[in-house]
Design a protein around this motif. Structure first.
Motif, PDB file in Angstrom:
ATOM      1  N   PRO A 139       2.302  12.423   2.822  1.00 24.84           N
ATOM      2  CA  PRO A 139       1.884  12.086   4.193  1.00 24.84           C
ATOM      3  C   PRO A 139       0.780  13.011   4.701  1.00 24.84           C
ATOM      4  O   PRO A 139       0.759  14.210   4.403  1.00 24.84           O
ATOM      5  CB  PRO A 139       3.170  12.263   5.009  1.00 24.84           C
TER       6      PRO A 139
ATOM      7  N   THR B 115       0.842  -1.193   0.000  1.00 27.11           N
ATOM      8  CA  THR B 115       0.000   0.000   0.000  1.00 27.11           C
ATOM      9  C   THR B 115       0.876   1.240   0.000  1.00 27.11           C
ATOM     10  O   THR B 115       2.097   1.162   0.205  1.00 27.11           O
ATOM     11  CB  THR B 115      -0.917   0.035   1.239  1.00 27.11           C
ATOM     12  N   GLY B 116       0.225   2.405  -0.208  1.00 27.66           N
ATOM     13  CA  GLY B 116       0.935   3.664  -0.128  1.00 27.66           C
ATOM     14  C   GLY B 116       1.645   4.011  -1.419  1.00 27.66           C
ATOM     15  O   GLY B 116       1.632   3.251  -2.393  1.00 27.66           O
TER      16      GLY B 116
ATOM     17  N   TYR C 120       8.860  13.256  -1.069  1.00 27.57           N
ATOM     18  CA  TYR C 120       7.493  13.230  -1.576  1.00 27.57           C
ATOM     19  C   TYR C 120       7.183  14.418  -2.486  1.00 27.57           C
ATOM     20  O   TYR C 120       6.069  14.528  -2.994  1.00 27.57           O
ATOM     21  CB  TYR C 120       6.509  13.223  -0.402  1.00 27.57           C
TER      22      TYR C 120
ATOM     23  N   SER D 255      -0.836  11.599  -2.466  1.00 26.50           N
ATOM     24  CA  SER D 255       0.111  10.543  -2.114  1.00 26.50           C
ATOM     25  C   SER D 255       1.111  10.976  -1.045  1.00 26.50           C
ATOM     26  O   SER D 255       1.966  10.190  -0.658  1.00 26.50           O
ATOM     27  CB  SER D 255       0.877  10.083  -3.362  1.00 26.50           C
TER      28      SER D 255
END
Length: 463
Positions: free
Chosen positions: A375, A91-92, A366, A373
């Motif tokens: 945090p 996941t993620g 990120y 997507s």
């Protein structure tokens, strides 16, 4: 012999109060005043020769890339190795990846000696050099040593005060804290250290690089950037501290049930692989780097340190590309402080999930991803009104394995619109007292969370 002589109290209920009294003593203790600390610390830096130089891998002594696997290993087979890890989380934004990882199966000792002066607990701290520290010298536990160190694989001198933590027959000492805790799950594979606080009764010789400080003085120093090292912070987080809490959003049983459910629901698969087979990473003469110039690099250093058990050595270190951000969001519910924890999956954890701060990330990792997507709560910690900050300091991670690994550590007061009473899945509101109960059992709160808990225990947080 009667049964009375066989039994002892299951718990010393006076301990939290004793640590709380020590946390209230700031400014000066029996050892030195906090105002005098800077001069003493600067003197310890000048008393020894320290030098750290980046070198090519070929210049390392006793380290080499093993034939076949390509793993970076020490010729003794001890200390640690840099291997490869294949991770599948499913996941993620990063469901699967490969990376270098530090494999160090030895359990080290992180131990702080405690002693009462005038009825107040003091802690014997060490000015210790580590090659990866941004300013080289930081305040460390009394003893900070791997098994290879204290069994003298390096053929160096003895580790000072080690006997207080390894000889349980000493009649004038008693254990206040003794718990196995994890290290960084993103960079270590199944690594644990023994976190200990041992109280002594009687005279203790104080070496030139050591000093007695109260917990309150340590709290003052935890407000300073890169002063109290990671190993000291994790031990102080384990102190049985008193928290005046009228209740909690969730009972201890409900907290444990939620935590167990989080551990059970994640399917994480990890496989150690040869370093030479790690995809997406390239080995050069001076470093091992990600092909996209992200995350971290593996590099090598030559070290001189006049205050260490060995005066000079070479070794590999992990070097993050950019600083990180670590933060707890905090709220009061009916007057009781709560912290928003996150059930964090890290590939190197022994139990898959440990509780961590609300936010723990490196923004640059990120930046190339769409907002969905990234945090949760990233935007909140990126633009914080100063009036909402309850704790703010730069702290580096373990300087014996990581080079300039610095994160900004924060505790931020939030409101309902920013951090709702009913948080997203994977998050839960808990009290500092509940976290203190969990850390007594080990591998429940990650090392970043323990850094922030140490500041709370030492009364460095302005609630």
């Amino acid at each position: 012999m009667t049964s009375q002589t066989l039994l002892s109290l299951r718990e010393d209920t006076t301990l939290p109060g004793r640590f709380a009294r020590s946390a209230q003593v700031t400014g000066a203790g029996a050892g030195m005043s906090t105002a005098d600390f800077d001069a003493w610390f600067a003197g310890r830096a000048l008393a020894h020769r320290f030098r750290v130089e980046r070198i090519p891998f070929a210049a390392m002594d006793a380290w080499s890339f093993a034939e076949g696997s390509g793993n970076l290993v020490h010729r003794s087979g001890k200390f640690f190795a840099v291997e490869g890890l294949h991770v599948v989380v499913g996941t993620g934004p990063y469901p699967e990846w490969q990376q270098p990882i530090i494999v160090q199966p030895e359990v080290g000792i992180l131990g702080i000696l405690a002693k009462e002066f005038d009825g107040v607990l003091h802690f014997l701290m060490q000015a210790k050099m580590e090659p990866g520290n941004p300013n080289l010298l930081q305040l460390s536990p009394t003893v900070q040593a791997t098994r290879s160190n204290y069994t003298k694989v390096h053929q160096g001198t003895d580790v000072a005060y080690l006997e207080y933590f390894t000889d349980r027959s000493r009649s004038r000492s008693r254990v206040l804290v003794d718990v196995l805790q994890s290290e960084h799950g993103a960079w270590f594979f199944l690594k644990s250290n023994r976190n200990m606080i041992v109280e002594v009764d009687g005279e203790v010789p104080v070496g030139e690089d050591f000093c007695w400080l109260t917990l309150g003085q340590l709290g003052e120093l935890l407000l300073r950037d890169n002063t109290v090292n990671m190993d000291a912070r994790t031990v102080l987080a384990c102190a049985p501290s008193a928290h005046a809490e009228a209740g909690a959003m969730h009972s201890d049983t409900d907290l444990l049930s939620w935590f167990t459910s989080e551990r059970a629901r994640h399917d994480v698969r990890v496989e150690r692989i040869p370093l030479s087979r790690v995809e997406g990473w390239e080995r050069g003469e001076w470093s091992i780097d990600h092909s996209l110039d992200r995350y971290f690099r593996v590099m090598a250093v030559s070290v001189e340190a006049g205050s260490r058990e060995v005066a000079s050595w070479t070794q590999p270190l992990f070097e993050p590309r950019t600083p990180g951000v670590v933060a707890f969001l905090a709220r009061r519910f009916q007057g009781v402080p709560h912290l928003l924890v996150y059930a964090r999956v890290e590939a190197g954890f022994r139990d898959t999930v440990e509780l961590g701060p609300t936010v723990q990330f490196t923004p640059e990792h990120y930046a190339h991803l769409p907002a969905v997507s990234r945090p949760r709560f990233q935007d909140l910690v990126a633009d914080i009104p100063p009036g909402r900050i309850r704790y703010d300091a730069l702290h580096s991670e373990e300087g014996g394995r990581f080079f300039d690994a610095v994160s900004r550590y924060l505790i931020i007061e939030a409101d309902e619109t920013q951090a709702p009473t009913q948080p997203p899945p994977g998050y839960l509101w808990v009290t500092p007292g509940q976290l203190n109960s969990l850390v007594r059992h080990g591998r429940c709160l990650n090392v970043q969370g323990r850094t922030l808990l140490s500041a709370i225990n030492a009364r460095a947080v302005s609630w």
